[in-house]
Design an enzyme around this catalytic site. Structure first.
Site, PDB file in Angstrom:
ATOM      1  CG  HIS A 260     -25.306 -93.265 -53.760  1.00  0.00           C
ATOM      2  ND1 HIS A 260     -25.031 -93.459 -52.419  1.00  0.00           N
ATOM      3  CD2 HIS A 260     -26.544 -93.775 -53.953  1.00  0.00           C
ATOM      4  CE1 HIS A 260     -26.057 -94.068 -51.840  1.00  0.00           C
ATOM      5  NE2 HIS A 260     -26.987 -94.270 -52.756  1.00  0.00           N
ATOM      6  N   GLY A 261     -23.698 -91.990 -58.202  1.00  0.00           N
ATOM      7  CA  GLY A 261     -22.887 -91.148 -59.064  1.00  0.00           C
ATOM      8  C   GLY A 261     -21.404 -91.411 -58.940  1.00  0.00           C
TER       9      GLY A 261
END
Length: 412
Positions: A260-261
């Protein structure tokens, strides 16, 4: 004549005495200024009864080795030999230690239990607490066996969900290093840092499938001076998550994907004032992640400040949401956007030299609070075309500026 000879002999002896005294003084001075070299001692877990066949719990043997190493007056090296598989239930190594430095040389494979009675509702698989000058290294593998536990992770739908253990948990750990390790299939976060200072994490590799819930790579809270570098993080949640009351966090040369970064937040899950200050993410690559770089706070409760944030020299490859500021983050849909945010909000944020491709039309989304707008947000040379057409940016309640090339057209 004899008097003159005797006098000359006396003068020669006196001079020789002075010279010898000076030489001895210099020798003592040199010896007294030698650098301190502490003794080193090795503590092999096999000597404490550890079984390397991966069938029986080795927690007691590991803890016995830790106790002796922790109390040794020198450099202690706990050796976990290569070629062995060491099953471990939940355990925590506790300091402070007498040792000058405590090293865990993990060369074998550490494997977590799959028995729910030993991990269900426990926050830790392997923990370190109140330890200074700790070093973890060795090229070994930490296998959380999370595939047997992810079904218990229902926190998005169950407010009374049980905690699952982080693979490595560091509480009150200072002046320490972790490098050259591999963590696979964590049950929860791979590494969790709380109340830590001056910790460097480098040359680590994290692997978990994209559908594994809450398997953050590195989660940082209430910590300062943390440096993450030269690593690969592929997991089912944030590659790096910086949460409440943390400062001076540097992330460099990290490849993220899947995941998710890299996120700051979410913040505002309680009524206390929170802050994140001084985060630098640079020279990183995101590959097919859900998000790129993100700041998120909840709309009704956040009372603190996020400031001095820099994202620079970043490559995005088919990232769904490359750049996000979300001051209206509300995953459980139980917060109210009608209650205004307070505190200083989000300010002094720079996105610079961010290039690549967006896998969604909205490459830049900056949604800030109406009552406390985002301030001094800068976009400098941001080029993120949509893989299927023209990309666009969405902004609300943002005060800032843009420079250089911009794709999509800026909205600041």
């Amino acid at each position: 004549m004899r008097k003159m000879v005797s006098r000359s002999i006396l003068e020669f002896c006196f001079s020789l005495t002075i010279i010898l005294t000076i030489c001895l003084f210099k020798t003592d001075a040199i010896n007294n200024h030698k650098p301190f070299v502490p003794l080193k001692k090795f503590f092999n877990v096999l000597s404490y009864g550890a079984n390397p066949m991966g069938k029986v719990d080795n927690s007691k043997a590991f803890l016995k080795a830790w106790d002796d190493a922790c109390n040794f007056d020198g450099v202690s090296v706990i050796v976990i030999p290569k070629g062995g598989v060491y099953l471990l239930n939940s355990l925590t190594f506790i300091g402070p230690c007498k040792s000058y430095r405590t090293v865990l040389q993990i060369k074998g494979v550490l494997k977590a239990t799959i028995n729910p009675s030993y991990f269900y509702n426990l926050p830790t698989w392997i923990g370190f607490r109140y330890v200074n000058n700790l070093v973890l290294k060795g090229g070994g593998v930490l296998d959380g066996q999370g595939e047997y536990a992810w079904k218990y992770n229902d926190c998005f739908t169950n407010s009374r969900c049980a905690a699952l253990p982080a693979t490595l948990r560091f509480d009150y750990v200072n002046n320490s290093r972790v490098h050259s390790l591999k963590s696979v299939n964590s049950k929860n976060a791979h590494f969790n840092l709380f109340a830590c200072s001056n910790v460097q994490i480098s040359r680590v590799k994290f692997l978990a499938p994209s559908n594994s819930k809450n398997t953050d790579g590195i989660r940082i809270g209430t910590s300062s001076n943390i440096h993450i570098l030269d690593s690969f993080i592929g997991t089912g949640d944030d590659c790096v998550s910086v949460i409440t009351n943390s400062s001076n966090i540097v992330v460099t040369n990290v490849t993220c994907g899947p995941g998710h970064g890299i996120s700051i937040g979410s913040l505002g899950s309680n009524s206390l004032s929170e802050f994140v200050k001084g985060v630098s993410v640079r020279n990183c690559t995101f590959i097919s992640t859900q998000n790129g770089v993100r700041i998120k706070t909840r709309p009704s409760l956040f009372k603190g400040v996020v400031s001095d944030i820099n994202f620079s020299n970043i490559i995005m490859k088919n990232v769904f949401n490359p750049i996000i500021i979300d001051q209206l983050y509300c995953p459980g849909r139980i917060c109210s956007e009608q209650i205004p945010a307070s505190g200083e909000g989000i300010k002094d944020v720079t996105f610079e030299n961010i290039i690549g491709t967006s896998n969604s039309e909205v490459a830049i989304s900056l949604k800030c609070s109406k009552s406390v707008p985002c301030r001094n947000v800068k976009l400098i040379n941001v080029i993120l075309p949509y893989t299927r057409g023209k990309s666009k940016s969405i902004c609300s309640n943002v005060q800032g500026s843009s420079y250089g090339k911009q794709e999509p057209p800026n909205c600041v």
